[in-house]
Design a protein around this motif. Sequence first.
Motif, PDB file in Angstrom:
ATOM      1  N   THR A 389       0.841  -1.189   0.000  1.00 39.79           N
ATOM      2  CA  THR A 389       0.000   0.000   0.000  1.00 39.79           C
ATOM      3  C   THR A 389       0.878   1.242   0.000  1.00 39.79           C
ATOM      4  OG1 THR A 389      -0.138   0.217   2.418  1.00 39.79           O
ATOM      5  CG2 THR A 389      -1.767  -1.207   1.355  1.00 39.79           C
ATOM      6  N   ALA A 390       0.383   2.315  -0.603  1.00 41.50           N
ATOM      7  CA  ALA A 390       1.143   3.573  -0.645  1.00 41.50           C
ATOM      8  C   ALA A 390       1.378   4.114   0.754  1.00 41.50           C
ATOM      9  CB  ALA A 390       0.389   4.599  -1.499  1.00 41.50           C
ATOM     10  N   PHE A 391       0.367   4.011   1.629  1.00 42.44           N
ATOM     11  CA  PHE A 391       0.508   4.489   3.000  1.00 42.44           C
ATOM     12  C   PHE A 391       1.603   3.706   3.720  1.00 42.44           C
ATOM     13  CE2 PHE A 391      -0.506   4.784   7.482  1.00 42.44           C
ATOM     14  CZ  PHE A 391      -0.895   6.100   7.638  1.00 42.44           C
ATOM     15  N   GLY A 392       1.600   2.375   3.548  1.00 45.14           N
ATOM     16  CA  GLY A 392       2.604   1.548   4.193  1.00 45.14           C
ATOM     17  C   GLY A 392       4.011   1.854   3.715  1.00 45.14           C
ATOM     18  N   ARG A 393       4.154   2.093   2.406  1.00 44.79           N
ATOM     19  CA  ARG A 393       5.479   2.413   1.875  1.00 44.79           C
ATOM     20  C   ARG A 393       5.975   3.748   2.420  1.00 44.79           C
ATOM     21  NH1 ARG A 393       3.146   0.086  -2.798  1.00 44.79           N
ATOM     22  NH2 ARG A 393       2.653   2.112  -3.718  1.00 44.79           N
ATOM     23  N   ALA A 394       5.071   4.702   2.586  1.00 43.95           N
ATOM     24  CA  ALA A 394       5.465   5.988   3.168  1.00 43.95           C
ATOM     25  C   ALA A 394       5.921   5.801   4.610  1.00 43.95           C
ATOM     26  CB  ALA A 394       4.308   6.982   3.093  1.00 43.95           C
ATOM     27  N   VAL A 395       5.212   4.968   5.369  1.00 44.01           N
ATOM     28  CA  VAL A 395       5.619   4.666   6.744  1.00 44.01           C
ATOM     29  C   VAL A 395       6.997   4.013   6.755  1.00 44.01           C
ATOM     30  CG1 VAL A 395       5.117   3.235   8.761  1.00 44.01           C
ATOM     31  CG2 VAL A 395       3.268   4.488   7.635  1.00 44.01           C
ATOM     32  N   LEU A 396       7.226   3.088   5.828  1.00 43.41           N
ATOM     33  CA  LEU A 396       8.508   2.379   5.768  1.00 43.41           C
ATOM     34  C   LEU A 396       9.652   3.337   5.454  1.00 43.41           C
ATOM     35  CD1 LEU A 396       9.693  -0.454   5.997  1.00 43.41           C
ATOM     36  CD2 LEU A 396       9.398  -0.699   3.535  1.00 43.41           C
ATOM     37  N   VAL A 397       9.449   4.234   4.482  1.00 40.57           N
ATOM     38  CA  VAL A 397      10.484   5.215   4.150  1.00 40.57           C
ATOM     39  C   VAL A 397      10.750   6.137   5.340  1.00 40.57           C
ATOM     40  CG1 VAL A 397      11.000   7.214   2.709  1.00 40.57           C
ATOM     41  CG2 VAL A 397      10.064   5.155   1.677  1.00 40.57           C
ATOM     42  N   LYS A 398       9.692   6.573   5.999  1.00 40.86           N
ATOM     43  CA  LYS A 398       9.859   7.440   7.168  1.00 40.86           C
ATOM     44  C   LYS A 398      10.637   6.720   8.259  1.00 40.86           C
ATOM     45  CE  LYS A 398       7.221  10.299  10.408  1.00 40.86           C
ATOM     46  NZ  LYS A 398       5.882  10.784  10.797  1.00 40.86           N
ATOM     47  N   LEU A 399      10.353   5.425   8.445  1.00 42.06           N
ATOM     48  CA  LEU A 399      11.064   4.643   9.455  1.00 42.06           C
ATOM     49  C   LEU A 399      12.553   4.548   9.141  1.00 42.06           C
ATOM     50  CD1 LEU A 399      11.120   2.767  11.906  1.00 42.06           C
ATOM     51  CD2 LEU A 399      10.499   0.876  10.379  1.00 42.06           C
ATOM     52  N   VAL A 400      12.881   4.301   7.875  1.00 41.61           N
ATOM     53  CA  VAL A 400      14.288   4.198   7.472  1.00 41.61           C
ATOM     54  C   VAL A 400      15.015   5.520   7.726  1.00 41.61           C
ATOM     55  CG1 VAL A 400      15.838   3.907   5.503  1.00 41.61           C
ATOM     56  CG2 VAL A 400      13.892   2.366   5.797  1.00 41.61           C
ATOM     57  N   LEU A 401      14.373   6.625   7.363  1.00 49.70           N
ATOM     58  CA  LEU A 401      14.993   7.939   7.561  1.00 49.70           C
ATOM     59  C   LEU A 401      15.162   8.253   9.043  1.00 49.70           C
ATOM     60  CD1 LEU A 401      13.123   9.980   4.797  1.00 49.70           C
ATOM     61  CD2 LEU A 401      15.465   9.129   4.730  1.00 49.70           C
ATOM     62  N   LEU A 402      14.177   7.874   9.858  1.00 46.72           N
ATOM     63  CA  LEU A 402      14.293   8.117  11.297  1.00 46.72           C
ATOM     64  C   LEU A 402      15.427   7.298  11.903  1.00 46.72           C
ATOM     65  CD1 LEU A 402      10.559   8.302  12.450  1.00 46.72           C
ATOM     66  CD2 LEU A 402      12.252  10.132  12.516  1.00 46.72           C
ATOM     67  N   LEU A 403      15.597   6.058  11.441  1.00 52.18           N
ATOM     68  CA  LEU A 403      16.708   5.242  11.934  1.00 52.18           C
ATOM     69  C   LEU A 403      18.050   5.901  11.585  1.00 52.18           C
ATOM     70  CD1 LEU A 403      15.443   1.630  11.127  1.00 52.18           C
ATOM     71  CD2 LEU A 403      15.619   2.728  13.382  1.00 52.18           C
ATOM     72  N   ALA A 404      18.140   6.448  10.369  1.00 49.33           N
ATOM     73  CA  ALA A 404      19.366   7.153   9.987  1.00 49.33           C
ATOM     74  C   ALA A 404      19.583   8.382  10.873  1.00 49.33           C
ATOM     75  CB  ALA A 404      19.305   7.557   8.517  1.00 49.33           C
ATOM     76  N   LEU A 405      18.498   9.087  11.193  1.00 47.58           N
ATOM     77  CA  LEU A 405      18.604  10.246  12.079  1.00 47.58           C
ATOM     78  C   LEU A 405      19.083   9.841  13.468  1.00 47.58           C
ATOM     79  CD1 LEU A 405      15.433  12.343  11.155  1.00 47.58           C
ATOM     80  CD2 LEU A 405      17.766  13.193  11.267  1.00 47.58           C
ATOM     81  N   ILE A 406      18.537   8.748  13.968  1.00 41.91           N
ATOM     82  CA  ILE A 406      18.959   8.276  15.288  1.00 41.91           C
ATOM     83  C   ILE A 406      20.442   7.919  15.267  1.00 41.91           C
ATOM     84  CG2 ILE A 406      18.667   6.407  16.951  1.00 41.91           C
ATOM     85  CD1 ILE A 406      15.684   6.386  16.206  1.00 41.91           C
ATOM     86  N   GLY A 407      20.881   7.359  14.136  1.00 42.08           N
ATOM     87  CA  GLY A 407      22.304   7.045  14.010  1.00 42.08           C
ATOM     88  C   GLY A 407      23.187   8.282  14.081  1.00 42.08           C
TER      89      GLY A 407
END
Length: 577
Positions: A389-407
Amino acid sequence: MKRLLGLVLLLGLIAPAQAAAHAQLEETVPQRGAVLRQQPEQVVFRFSEPVEGNFGAVRVFDASGRRVDEGDAFHPGDRGNEIAVHLRDGLADGTYTATYRVVSADAHVISSGVVFSIGEASAAGKTVAELLGGQDTGPVTDAVFGVARGLQFAAIAIAVGALAFLLLVWRGVLAAGVAPAAAATAFVRRHRRLVAGAALLGAFSAAAGVVLQGAEAAGVTGFDALRPSIVKETLGTRFGTVWGIGVVAWLALAALAAFALRPRAGVDREPAAPSPVALLAFAPLAAFLLLLPALSGHASVQSPVWLLLPANALHVAAMSVWVGGLATLLLALPAATRALPERGDRSRLLAATLLRFSPLALCAVIAIVLSGTVQGVVEVRTVAHLFDTAFGRAVLVKLVLLLALIGLGAVQRRRVLPRLRVVAAAGAAPGGAGLLLRRTLRGELLLIAGVLAATAFLTAYAPSTAERSGPFDRTTELGPIQLQLTVDPAAVGSNELHVYLLNPRDGSQFDGAREVTIAATEEDEGIGPLDAPADKAGPGHYVANVALGVPGTWTVRVSARVSDFDEYTTRVEVPVR
């Protein structure tokens, strides 16, 4: 450049194949495919949640494509989940098509239609998809609307977060005595411009959002939506009211920042930060802005509201503390350090500021993860929805970016902060520690831009648990005949299939088929073929119903027997969500 390219590629994953919607059509009066003895007074669409629509929301067409509705759309009995339109008196017998284009409670635009007949069925004329085709804003308006959402969220994060930084971090820095008069004055002046600039950006993007939402709802371009009538009607919708109040709130915040955030002298004649009492004046404005995404989006209408609304508000508040703090560190704090003549003083100021911001940022990250998890579980539900789903993919991309930010945040805590402590204690210049700090801050802000873009996409898409597509429409050849197939809503569950047979020479209805058969198959799942009995609804027009049990690409086989010896068959692939 490489980071930016990677970000663009990641965001490309969240582009949907088709538009999504939240409210679901539950019932129509007249019913789909009904043949009525007498003309109805009105056409009614009933949805699963309240909808809004004043922009020609419901239209009814005869077989020639002329409108036969009368007056504006209205809510029968003031029931928000129903919308209707009156019909002209004295309609002739034949087949009619009713379409709707309405705004659901979470600001998504949804559209489809039904076919019914009065007296004896006739040729239906244009399909539902063709009649709705002229009510589209186009990709440019959609893209600009996405940018406006992203700018609005960025403005909220920077303005509210910068104010939180002033209250929770900078006042402590001043109390520690590491920011003398020149540095404090330079910081406050730059900070005030940062907050005021974010407020003006917020006002502009909110006003643009109102106009562009009107364009989406009315099915016109953004420039056409500037008409006072459309703006007025948009302000009467849930989204328009919230974002319209947002324009006023932003302008008030900009005026208040210009007055309350001016450098002022303390009792010892040294510049001081605004008092907590002065900062309290910002509280109601900041609180509303933190609630703006929830009040105008999914969180205020999707069950359970009692959980999603506070989770969303906490998520926005925590993100603002983090984003606004980073923006202040990168854009306002350098003005303070440059005002210090001694390099050792610069190191002490940097270290003191980071020591106070670091635990605050850590608490914000924890709140972001917890609140984001709550929203993700409710709105996505399954791992599969993260990918299909488009909503799920947006959540997944946001999660990846947040993990990079936490790093990157971990790099600051483990490498930058200890090195700053050492150089501050030694009275040395920031040197390499300061350079590493600037680089990590810039990297974090770049990733945050991606997070905000993903958030803008999330507000544009329906949650995975509510996402629907349709109607699906495809024109192809069926032997020497032209076939138009409509599948509505092209979603898991009951679907209505309309088959139109046309003469390719003049586009007239082909009424020479003796029998039409329809079957649906999902080959990947090994389902089918599911036979869908086709009933003749008019010349060259056949209607069938079939239950599509799983999402995926279904193959719909349509066969038309035109004589004892001739039968034509074609297959159409239909994406089903």
